[in-house]
Design a protein around this motif. Sequence first.
Motif, PDB file in Angstrom:
ATOM      1  N   MET A   1       0.842  -1.195   0.000  1.00  0.00           N
ATOM      2  CA  MET A   1       0.000   0.000   0.000  1.00  0.00           C
ATOM      3  C   MET A   1       0.881   1.251   0.000  1.00  0.00           C
ATOM      4  O   MET A   1       1.832   1.344   0.767  1.00  0.00           O
ATOM      5  CB  MET A   1      -0.913  -0.006   1.225  1.00  0.00           C
ATOM      6  CG  MET A   1      -1.858   1.165   1.327  1.00  0.00           C
ATOM      7  SD  MET A   1      -3.212   1.128   0.137  1.00  0.00           S
ATOM      8  CE  MET A   1      -4.306  -0.060   0.932  1.00  0.00           C
ATOM      9  N   ARG A   2       0.554   2.188  -0.849  1.00  0.00           N
ATOM     10  CA  ARG A   2       1.231   3.492  -0.878  1.00  0.00           C
ATOM     11  C   ARG A   2       0.241   4.550  -0.397  1.00  0.00           C
ATOM     12  O   ARG A   2      -0.775   4.798  -1.040  1.00  0.00           O
ATOM     13  CB  ARG A   2       1.709   3.834  -2.297  1.00  0.00           C
ATOM     14  CG  ARG A   2       3.060   3.209  -2.655  1.00  0.00           C
ATOM     15  CD  ARG A   2       3.378   3.443  -4.123  1.00  0.00           C
ATOM     16  NE  ARG A   2       3.429   4.851  -4.484  1.00  0.00           N
ATOM     17  CZ  ARG A   2       4.495   5.642  -4.346  1.00  0.00           C
ATOM     18  NH1 ARG A   2       5.610   5.150  -3.806  1.00  0.00           N
ATOM     19  NH2 ARG A   2       4.462   6.903  -4.734  1.00  0.00           N
ATOM     20  N   TYR A   3       0.554   5.132   0.753  1.00  0.00           N
ATOM     21  CA  TYR A   3      -0.295   6.154   1.345  1.00  0.00           C
ATOM     22  C   TYR A   3       0.281   7.542   1.086  1.00  0.00           C
ATOM     23  O   TYR A   3       1.486   7.780   1.287  1.00  0.00           O
ATOM     24  CB  TYR A   3      -0.377   5.974   2.856  1.00  0.00           C
ATOM     25  CG  TYR A   3      -1.203   4.812   3.333  1.00  0.00           C
ATOM     26  CD1 TYR A   3      -2.594   4.859   3.312  1.00  0.00           C
ATOM     27  CD2 TYR A   3      -0.592   3.676   3.854  1.00  0.00           C
ATOM     28  CE1 TYR A   3      -3.358   3.791   3.781  1.00  0.00           C
ATOM     29  CE2 TYR A   3      -1.346   2.604   4.332  1.00  0.00           C
ATOM     30  CZ  TYR A   3      -2.724   2.675   4.287  1.00  0.00           C
ATOM     31  OH  TYR A   3      -3.479   1.616   4.755  1.00  0.00           O
ATOM     32  N   ALA A   4      -0.570   8.469   0.671  1.00  0.00           N
ATOM     33  CA  ALA A   4      -0.235   9.890   0.715  1.00  0.00           C
ATOM     34  C   ALA A   4      -0.704  10.415   2.064  1.00  0.00           C
ATOM     35  O   ALA A   4      -1.897  10.376   2.374  1.00  0.00           O
ATOM     36  CB  ALA A   4      -0.928  10.642  -0.408  1.00  0.00           C
ATOM     37  N   ILE A   5       0.235  10.872   2.898  1.00  0.00           N
ATOM     38  CA  ILE A   5      -0.084  11.287   4.258  1.00  0.00           C
ATOM     39  C   ILE A   5      -0.155  12.811   4.323  1.00  0.00           C
ATOM     40  O   ILE A   5       0.813  13.505   3.985  1.00  0.00           O
ATOM     41  CB  ILE A   5       0.976  10.787   5.260  1.00  0.00           C
ATOM     42  CG1 ILE A   5       1.268   9.296   5.058  1.00  0.00           C
ATOM     43  CG2 ILE A   5       0.521  11.073   6.683  1.00  0.00           C
ATOM     44  CD1 ILE A   5       0.121   8.377   5.365  1.00  0.00           C
ATOM     45  N   VAL A   6      -1.299  13.313   4.754  1.00  0.00           N
ATOM     46  CA  VAL A   6      -1.456  14.746   4.994  1.00  0.00           C
ATOM     47  C   VAL A   6      -1.912  14.923   6.439  1.00  0.00           C
ATOM     48  O   VAL A   6      -2.599  14.067   6.997  1.00  0.00           O
ATOM     49  CB  VAL A   6      -2.474  15.387   4.026  1.00  0.00           C
ATOM     50  CG1 VAL A   6      -2.011  15.220   2.595  1.00  0.00           C
ATOM     51  CG2 VAL A   6      -3.871  14.805   4.187  1.00  0.00           C
TER      52      VAL A   6
END
Length: 220
Positions: A1-6
Amino acid sequence: MRYAIVTDLHGDLAALRRVLVDVARERVDQVLCLGDVFECHIGKRDRADYAFGSVAEVFDQVPELVALLDGAVVVRGNQEERIASLVPDHALPAWSRAVLDAPLEHRTPFATYCHGHPLPWQQVEPGKWCPLDAEFAGRALVHGHHHRSAVHRLPRTGRAWRDVTTLPFRYGEPVPLTAGHRYLVNVGQVRGADPNWAVIDERAATVTYHRPAQQPTESA
């Protein structure tokens, strides 16, 4: 899984828009927001004396913030918890529920993702805070709350700050989170003129910091 974290938007709609344009250029599977989406106008020291008058007194009514996070995994931050404690349940706007009722953390086998306000923070150096003694599941604890992008590799034994390694990073370049070690990953804030966000690639075991419309530069 590739998460974009904001994380740590604090009501900054323009900054979130900028970041999501940047996120769209990356091959991520999921956006994950670590809280403080809203900004509470009643400070934590004033909350005991506050008598509720209107929702607008407590936080700005910006439903587009929530709409832009539609489909994202969201955990709640301390701003959301304060808002929910100040506004009677019947007065909370329906559009705000997706954020205000979010869980405190998101866990995967690789990492624990949270805002970070309940963590045991220590001022390890003047002006530098770190949840050094936090217990967490997985290889990494990925958090916000203290608005400073940083990757700390914990020692194999003990939690003394002198034995912690702060890893350098360059924007746009992956930092390995190698097996056999554990990490504290502070994502940094979206709010402001220089928003930061990160990609956590669980398959590759890396964190990559990003900021919109910037050339790669050495971190401070």
